[in-house]
Motif scaffolding. Structure first.
Motif, mmCIF file in Angstrom:
data_model
loop_
_atom_site.group_PDB
_atom_site.id
_atom_site.type_symbol
_atom_site.label_atom_id
_atom_site.label_comp_id
_atom_site.label_asym_id
_atom_site.label_seq_id
_atom_site.Cartn_x
_atom_site.Cartn_y
_atom_site.Cartn_z
ATOM 1 N N CYS A 1 0.654 -1.277 -0.106
ATOM 2 C CA CYS A 1 -0.056 0.052 -0.084
ATOM 3 C C CYS A 1 0.905 1.396 0.043
ATOM 4 N N LYS A 2 0.354 2.321 -0.405
ATOM 5 C CA LYS A 2 0.916 3.735 -0.341
ATOM 6 C C LYS A 2 0.800 4.077 0.807
ATOM 7 N N LEU A 3 1.884 4.654 1.498
ATOM 8 C CA LEU A 3 1.916 5.195 3.103
ATOM 9 C C LEU A 3 1.857 6.633 2.777
ATOM 10 N N TRP A 4 1.155 7.182 3.787
ATOM 11 C CA TRP A 4 0.838 8.744 3.961
ATOM 12 C C TRP A 4 1.355 9.218 5.322
ATOM 13 N N PHE A 5 1.759 10.299 5.481
ATOM 14 C CA PHE A 5 2.006 10.751 6.696
ATOM 15 C C PHE A 5 1.556 12.332 6.710
ATOM 16 N N ASN A 6 0.602 12.700 7.587
ATOM 17 C CA ASN A 6 0.033 13.973 7.583
ATOM 18 C C ASN A 6 0.422 14.679 9.116
ATOM 19 N N ASP A 7 1.230 15.677 8.966
ATOM 20 C CA ASP A 7 1.729 16.145 10.454
ATOM 21 C C ASP A 7 0.742 16.885 11.124
ATOM 22 N N GLY A 8 -0.513 17.119 10.489
ATOM 23 C CA GLY A 8 -1.390 17.841 11.440
ATOM 24 C C GLY A 8 -1.279 19.519 11.194
ATOM 25 N N LYS A 9 -0.418 20.032 10.474
ATOM 26 C CA LYS A 9 -0.213 21.256 10.171
ATOM 27 C C LYS A 9 -0.614 21.771 8.828
ATOM 28 N N ASN A 10 -1.469 22.973 8.984
ATOM 29 C CA ASN A 10 -1.992 23.678 7.877
ATOM 30 C C ASN A 10 -0.972 24.437 7.158
ATOM 31 N N SER A 11 -1.281 25.349 6.055
ATOM 32 C CA SER A 11 -0.528 25.959 5.175
ATOM 33 C C SER A 11 0.291 26.919 5.673
ATOM 34 N N GLU A 12 -0.143 27.417 7.163
ATOM 35 C CA GLU A 12 0.735 28.378 7.728
ATOM 36 C C GLU A 12 1.515 27.861 9.021
ATOM 37 N N ASN A 13 1.666 26.574 8.823
ATOM 38 C CA ASN A 13 2.382 25.643 9.669
ATOM 39 C C ASN A 13 1.762 25.747 11.140
ATOM 40 N N LYS A 14 0.437 25.948 11.180
ATOM 41 C CA LYS A 14 -0.359 26.000 12.484
ATOM 42 C C LYS A 14 -0.960 24.591 12.838
ATOM 43 N N THR A 15 -0.830 23.952 14.091
ATOM 44 C CA THR A 15 -1.264 22.630 14.339
ATOM 45 C C THR A 15 -2.947 22.788 14.432
ATOM 46 N N GLU B 1 -7.125 12.067 -3.911
ATOM 47 C CA GLU B 1 -6.839 10.900 -3.346
ATOM 48 C C GLU B 1 -6.563 11.070 -1.808
ATOM 49 N N TRP B 2 -6.945 10.266 -1.019
ATOM 50 C CA TRP B 2 -6.650 10.155 0.370
ATOM 51 C C TRP B 2 -6.260 8.934 0.717
ATOM 52 N N PHE B 3 -6.176 8.616 2.209
ATOM 53 C CA PHE B 3 -5.778 7.501 2.585
ATOM 54 C C PHE B 3 -6.962 6.546 2.724
ATOM 55 N N GLN B 4 -6.943 5.118 2.659
ATOM 56 C CA GLN B 4 -7.910 3.985 2.994
ATOM 57 C C GLN B 4 -8.123 3.824 4.336
ATOM 58 N N ILE B 5 -7.016 4.016 5.006
ATOM 59 C CA ILE B 5 -6.995 3.380 6.458
ATOM 60 C C ILE B 5 -6.060 4.674 7.360
ATOM 61 N N GLY B 6 -6.456 5.086 8.227
ATOM 62 C CA GLY B 6 -5.512 6.113 8.844
ATOM 63 C C GLY B 6 -5.646 5.659 10.366
ATOM 64 N N ILE B 7 -4.387 6.123 11.377
ATOM 65 C CA ILE B 7 -4.462 5.979 12.614
ATOM 66 C C ILE B 7 -3.552 6.997 13.153
ATOM 67 N N SER B 8 -4.148 7.603 14.369
ATOM 68 C CA SER B 8 -3.526 8.683 14.978
ATOM 69 C C SER B 8 -3.807 8.668 16.444
ATOM 70 N N GLY C 1 -1.311 7.160 7.254
ATOM 71 C CA GLY C 1 -2.450 6.789 6.338
ATOM 72 C C GLY C 1 -1.764 5.552 5.479
ATOM 73 N N TYR C 2 -2.613 4.671 5.007
ATOM 74 C CA TYR C 2 -2.424 3.348 4.532
ATOM 75 C C TYR C 2 -3.439 3.304 3.168
ATOM 76 N N GLY C 3 -2.809 3.191 1.974
ATOM 77 C CA GLY C 3 -3.835 2.635 1.028
ATOM 78 C C GLY C 3 -4.191 3.919 0.227
ATOM 79 N N VAL C 4 -5.062 3.768 -0.808
ATOM 80 C CA VAL C 4 -5.489 4.658 -1.496
ATOM 81 C C VAL C 4 -6.828 4.751 -1.675
#
Length: 102
Positions: A36-50, A72-79, A57-60
Motif C-alpha cells: 500500500c501507499k503510505l501517507w503521513f500528515n503532520d497535522g499542520k495547515n499551510s501556515e504551519n499551525k497545528t 486521493e486520500w488514505f484508505q485507513i488511518g491511525i492517529s 495513512g495506508y492505501g488509496v
C-alpha cells in the motif's frame, strides 16, 4: 525526511503503552496491505499551525466531491490522541460493518 522515517519518528515519540499499540497496529495494517501507499500528515495547515493530530495513512481511497472533483486520500488511518488511538476508515461503504463483525 521520507514517509517511512516520519512514521517511525511519530510512533517512537509516543509514550507507552501507546507506542506499543501504535507499532502493533502499524505492523498489522502493513501485513494486510503490504504494497500500500503510505501517507503521513503532520497535522499542520499551510501556515504551519497545528490543526489536528498527526495521522499515518495506508492505501488509496478516491474521494469524489459534489462538484465532480476528486482527490486521493488514505484508505485507513491511525492517529494518537490524548485518550487513545483513533482509527479512520473514510472509504468504508457499509457503515455498520465494523460494529457487526467485531
Amino acid at each position: 525526511m521520507n514517509v517511512q522515517d516520519q512514521i517511525k519518528k511519530y510512533i517512537t515519540s509516543q509514550p507507552e503503552p501507546k507506542y506499543s499499540d501504535m507499532q502493533a497496529l502499524h505492523q498489522r495494517i502493513l501485513q494486510m496491505l503490504p504494497a500500500c501507499k503510505l501517507w503521513f500528515n503532520d497535522g499542520k495547515n499551510s501556515e504551519n499551525k497545528t490543526v489536528t493530530n498527526p495521522t499515518i495513512g495506508y492505501g488509496v481511497h478516491v474521494i469524489k466531491y459534489a462538484n465532480g472533483k476528486t482527490t486521493e486520500w488514505f484508505q485507513i488511518g491511525i492517529s494518537a490522541n490524548k485518550t487513545g488511538i483513533s482509527v479512520y476508515m473514510p472509504g468504508i461503504r457499509d457503515k455498520t460493518y465494523l460494529s457487526t463483525e467485531l
